[in-house]
Design an enzyme around this catalytic site. Structure first.
Site, PDB file in Angstrom:
ATOM      1  N   LYS A  79       5.176 -71.977  12.066  1.00  0.00           N
ATOM      2  CA  LYS A  79       5.904 -70.917  12.762  1.00  0.00           C
ATOM      3  C   LYS A  79       7.326 -70.771  12.215  1.00  0.00           C
ATOM      4  O   LYS A  79       7.817 -71.653  11.489  1.00  0.00           O
ATOM      5  CB  LYS A  79       5.905 -71.233  14.267  1.00  0.00           C
ATOM      6  CG  LYS A  79       4.501 -71.242  14.877  1.00  0.00           C
ATOM      7  CD  LYS A  79       4.538 -71.485  16.390  1.00  0.00           C
ATOM      8  CE  LYS A  79       3.138 -71.433  16.994  1.00  0.00           C
ATOM      9  NZ  LYS A  79       3.161 -71.583  18.471  1.00  0.00           N
TER      10      LYS A  79
ATOM     11  N   TYR B 131      -2.572 -63.101  19.136  1.00  0.00           N
ATOM     12  CA  TYR B 131      -2.285 -63.673  20.458  1.00  0.00           C
ATOM     13  C   TYR B 131      -2.767 -62.764  21.594  1.00  0.00           C
ATOM     14  O   TYR B 131      -2.258 -62.862  22.716  1.00  0.00           O
ATOM     15  CB  TYR B 131      -0.785 -63.949  20.597  1.00  0.00           C
ATOM     16  CG  TYR B 131      -0.332 -65.242  19.942  1.00  0.00           C
ATOM     17  CD1 TYR B 131      -1.007 -66.445  20.157  1.00  0.00           C
ATOM     18  CD2 TYR B 131       0.806 -65.282  19.124  1.00  0.00           C
ATOM     19  CE1 TYR B 131      -0.577 -67.632  19.563  1.00  0.00           C
ATOM     20  CE2 TYR B 131       1.239 -66.463  18.530  1.00  0.00           C
ATOM     21  CZ  TYR B 131       0.543 -67.632  18.759  1.00  0.00           C
ATOM     22  OH  TYR B 131       0.979 -68.817  18.185  1.00  0.00           O
TER      23      TYR B 131
ATOM     24  N   PHE C  43       5.001 -65.314  29.072  1.00  0.00           N
ATOM     25  CA  PHE C  43       5.641 -65.773  27.830  1.00  0.00           C
ATOM     26  C   PHE C  43       5.263 -64.922  26.615  1.00  0.00           C
ATOM     27  O   PHE C  43       5.736 -65.175  25.512  1.00  0.00           O
ATOM     28  CB  PHE C  43       5.311 -67.254  27.572  1.00  0.00           C
ATOM     29  CG  PHE C  43       3.850 -67.579  27.362  1.00  0.00           C
ATOM     30  CD1 PHE C  43       3.222 -67.330  26.148  1.00  0.00           C
ATOM     31  CD2 PHE C  43       3.105 -68.164  28.380  1.00  0.00           C
ATOM     32  CE1 PHE C  43       1.884 -67.641  25.951  1.00  0.00           C
ATOM     33  CE2 PHE C  43       1.765 -68.476  28.195  1.00  0.00           C
ATOM     34  CZ  PHE C  43       1.154 -68.210  26.965  1.00  0.00           C
TER      35      PHE C  43
ATOM     36  N   ARG D   5      -5.823 -79.705  15.475  1.00  0.00           N
ATOM     37  CA  ARG D   5      -5.264 -79.661  16.831  1.00  0.00           C
ATOM     38  C   ARG D   5      -4.679 -81.038  17.187  1.00  0.00           C
ATOM     39  O   ARG D   5      -3.635 -81.134  17.836  1.00  0.00           O
ATOM     40  CB  ARG D   5      -6.335 -79.258  17.850  1.00  0.00           C
ATOM     41  CG  ARG D   5      -6.892 -77.857  17.661  1.00  0.00           C
ATOM     42  CD  ARG D   5      -6.001 -76.752  18.167  1.00  0.00           C
ATOM     43  NE  ARG D   5      -5.853 -76.745  19.601  1.00  0.00           N
ATOM     44  CZ  ARG D   5      -5.200 -75.781  20.270  1.00  0.00           C
ATOM     45  NH1 ARG D   5      -4.676 -74.748  19.597  1.00  0.00           N
ATOM     46  NH2 ARG D   5      -5.061 -75.812  21.557  1.00  0.00           N
TER      47      ARG D   5
ATOM     48  N   THR E  66       0.423 -78.345  23.371  1.00  0.00           N
ATOM     49  CA  THR E  66       1.320 -77.193  23.302  1.00  0.00           C
ATOM     50  C   THR E  66       2.775 -77.539  23.618  1.00  0.00           C
ATOM     51  O   THR E  66       3.690 -77.059  22.950  1.00  0.00           O
ATOM     52  CB  THR E  66       0.826 -76.105  24.283  1.00  0.00           C
ATOM     53  OG1 THR E  66      -0.560 -75.866  24.029  1.00  0.00           O
ATOM     54  CG2 THR E  66       1.591 -74.810  24.114  1.00  0.00           C
TER      55      THR E  66
ATOM     56  N   ARG F 246       4.140 -81.705  16.719  1.00  0.00           N
ATOM     57  CA  ARG F 246       4.950 -81.211  17.831  1.00  0.00           C
ATOM     58  C   ARG F 246       5.720 -82.340  18.495  1.00  0.00           C
ATOM     59  O   ARG F 246       6.881 -82.177  18.889  1.00  0.00           O
ATOM     60  CB  ARG F 246       4.045 -80.483  18.826  1.00  0.00           C
ATOM     61  CG  ARG F 246       3.545 -79.128  18.301  1.00  0.00           C
ATOM     62  CD  ARG F 246       2.395 -78.578  19.104  1.00  0.00           C
ATOM     63  NE  ARG F 246       2.094 -77.174  18.801  1.00  0.00           N
ATOM     64  CZ  ARG F 246       1.052 -76.526  19.265  1.00  0.00           C
ATOM     65  NH1 ARG F 246       0.172 -77.148  20.061  1.00  0.00           N
ATOM     66  NH2 ARG F 246       0.840 -75.261  18.948  1.00  0.00           N
TER      67      ARG F 246
ATOM     68  N   ASN G   1       7.169 -74.436  19.018  1.00  0.00           N
ATOM     69  CA  ASN G   1       6.439 -75.694  18.844  1.00  0.00           C
ATOM     70  C   ASN G   1       5.822 -75.832  17.446  1.00  0.00           C
ATOM     71  O   ASN G   1       4.829 -76.525  17.258  1.00  0.00           O
ATOM     72  CB  ASN G   1       5.389 -75.849  19.955  1.00  0.00           C
ATOM     73  CG  ASN G   1       4.372 -74.721  19.937  1.00  0.00           C
ATOM     74  OD1 ASN G   1       4.444 -73.826  19.107  1.00  0.00           O
ATOM     75  ND2 ASN G   1       3.423 -74.781  20.848  1.00  0.00           N
TER      76      ASN G   1
HETATM   77  P1  IDP Z   1      -1.588 -73.530  21.565  1.00  0.00           P
HETATM   78  O1  IDP Z   1      -0.691 -72.972  20.472  1.00  0.00           O
HETATM   79  O2  IDP Z   1      -1.362 -75.002  21.763  1.00  0.00           O
HETATM   80  O3  IDP Z   1      -3.036 -73.156  21.386  1.00  0.00           O
HETATM   81  P2  IDP Z   1      -1.484 -71.513  23.687  1.00  0.00           P
HETATM   82  O4  IDP Z   1      -1.643 -71.826  25.137  1.00  0.00           O
HETATM   83  O5  IDP Z   1      -2.621 -70.824  23.005  1.00  0.00           O
HETATM   84  O6  IDP Z   1      -1.088 -72.873  22.944  1.00  0.00           O
HETATM   85  O7  IDP Z   1      -0.162 -70.643  23.561  1.00  0.00           O
HETATM   86  C1  IDP Z   1       0.147 -69.999  22.354  1.00  0.00           C
HETATM   87  C2  IDP Z   1       1.611 -70.220  22.045  1.00  0.00           C
HETATM   88  O8  IDP Z   1       2.394 -69.568  23.055  1.00  0.00           O
HETATM   89  C3  IDP Z   1       2.073 -71.674  22.102  1.00  0.00           C
HETATM   90  O9  IDP Z   1       1.825 -72.386  20.901  1.00  0.00           O
HETATM   91  C4  IDP Z   1       3.554 -71.519  22.387  1.00  0.00           C
HETATM   92  O10 IDP Z   1       4.268 -71.160  21.192  1.00  0.00           O
HETATM   93  C5  IDP Z   1       3.558 -70.331  23.338  1.00  0.00           C
HETATM   94  N1  IDP Z   1       3.496 -70.730  24.752  1.00  0.00           N
HETATM   95  C6  IDP Z   1       2.430 -71.189  25.428  1.00  0.00           C
HETATM   96  N2  IDP Z   1       2.727 -71.463  26.721  1.00  0.00           N
HETATM   97  C7  IDP Z   1       4.030 -71.149  26.853  1.00  0.00           C
HETATM   98  C8  IDP Z   1       4.952 -71.220  27.954  1.00  0.00           C
HETATM   99  O11 IDP Z   1       4.612 -71.638  29.066  1.00  0.00           O
HETATM  100  N3  IDP Z   1       6.236 -70.828  27.707  1.00  0.00           N
HETATM  101  C9  IDP Z   1       6.639 -70.377  26.479  1.00  0.00           C
HETATM  102  N4  IDP Z   1       5.814 -70.297  25.428  1.00  0.00           N
HETATM  103  C10 IDP Z   1       4.524 -70.677  25.601  1.00  0.00           C
HETATM  104 MG    MG Z   2      -3.988 -71.307  21.589  1.00  0.00          MG
END
Ligand code: IDP
Ligand code: MG
Length: 137
Positions: free
Chosen positions: A10, A51, A59, A87, A93, A104, A114
């Protein structure tokens, strides 16, 4: 079981100069190979598809702004159980909850920033690889 997965380093990872560190960790996994790699700044059309599952979450908008705030490194990694393995290498996350030793956990503090994306299933990997590298054979 050899698989392919889509990985994004990212904009925070690129800005902080962590591309070499993260790619080094991927390269050191025995038998895994990078089969596509490109530096690019993502546009809103790509991010809306990538996304889309999060479209209605609070978010979502700041996530898309962050993800288009600078270049990203997109790569496809191939190898044994690479979807689950990437993963695990990335960690959960929330970087504060992620164990040391994961990408991370070692480098992140902010949930949005992240550092890395990795496909979460075979169906997501197929879809995301086609989105980012439509010409890849
Ligand atoms: P992942 O990347 O671990 O699969 P996802 O739940 O698919 O996580 O969320 C996609 C991305 O959105 C995350 O990697 C993070 O950058 C962002 N994200 C997820 N949850 C939150 C949140 O609660 N606050 C802010 N950003 C979030
Ligand atoms: Mg995801």
């Amino acid at each position: 079981m050899s698989q392919r997965t889509l990985v994004l380093l990212k904009p925070d990872a690129v800005r902080r100069g962590l591309v070499g560190e993260i790619i080094g960790r991927i390269e050191r996994k025995a038998g895994w190979a990078i089969v596509a790699l490109e530096l690019r700044t993502l546009g809103s059309a790509t991010l809306e598809q990538h996304y889309g599952e999060h479209r209605d979450k609070p978010f979502y908008k700041p996530l898309v702004e962050f993800m288009s705030s600078g270049p990203t490194v997109a790569l496809v990694v191939e190898g044994e159980r690479v979807i689950e393995g990437m993963r695990a290498l990335a960690g959960p996350t929330d970087p504060i909850a992620a164990a040391s030793g994961s990408i991370r956990g070692d480098f992140g503090t902010i949930v949005r920033e992240n550092l890395i994306h990795a496909s979460d299933s075979e169906a997501s990997a197929d879809r995301e690889i086609k989105l980012f590298f439509p010409g890849l054979r």
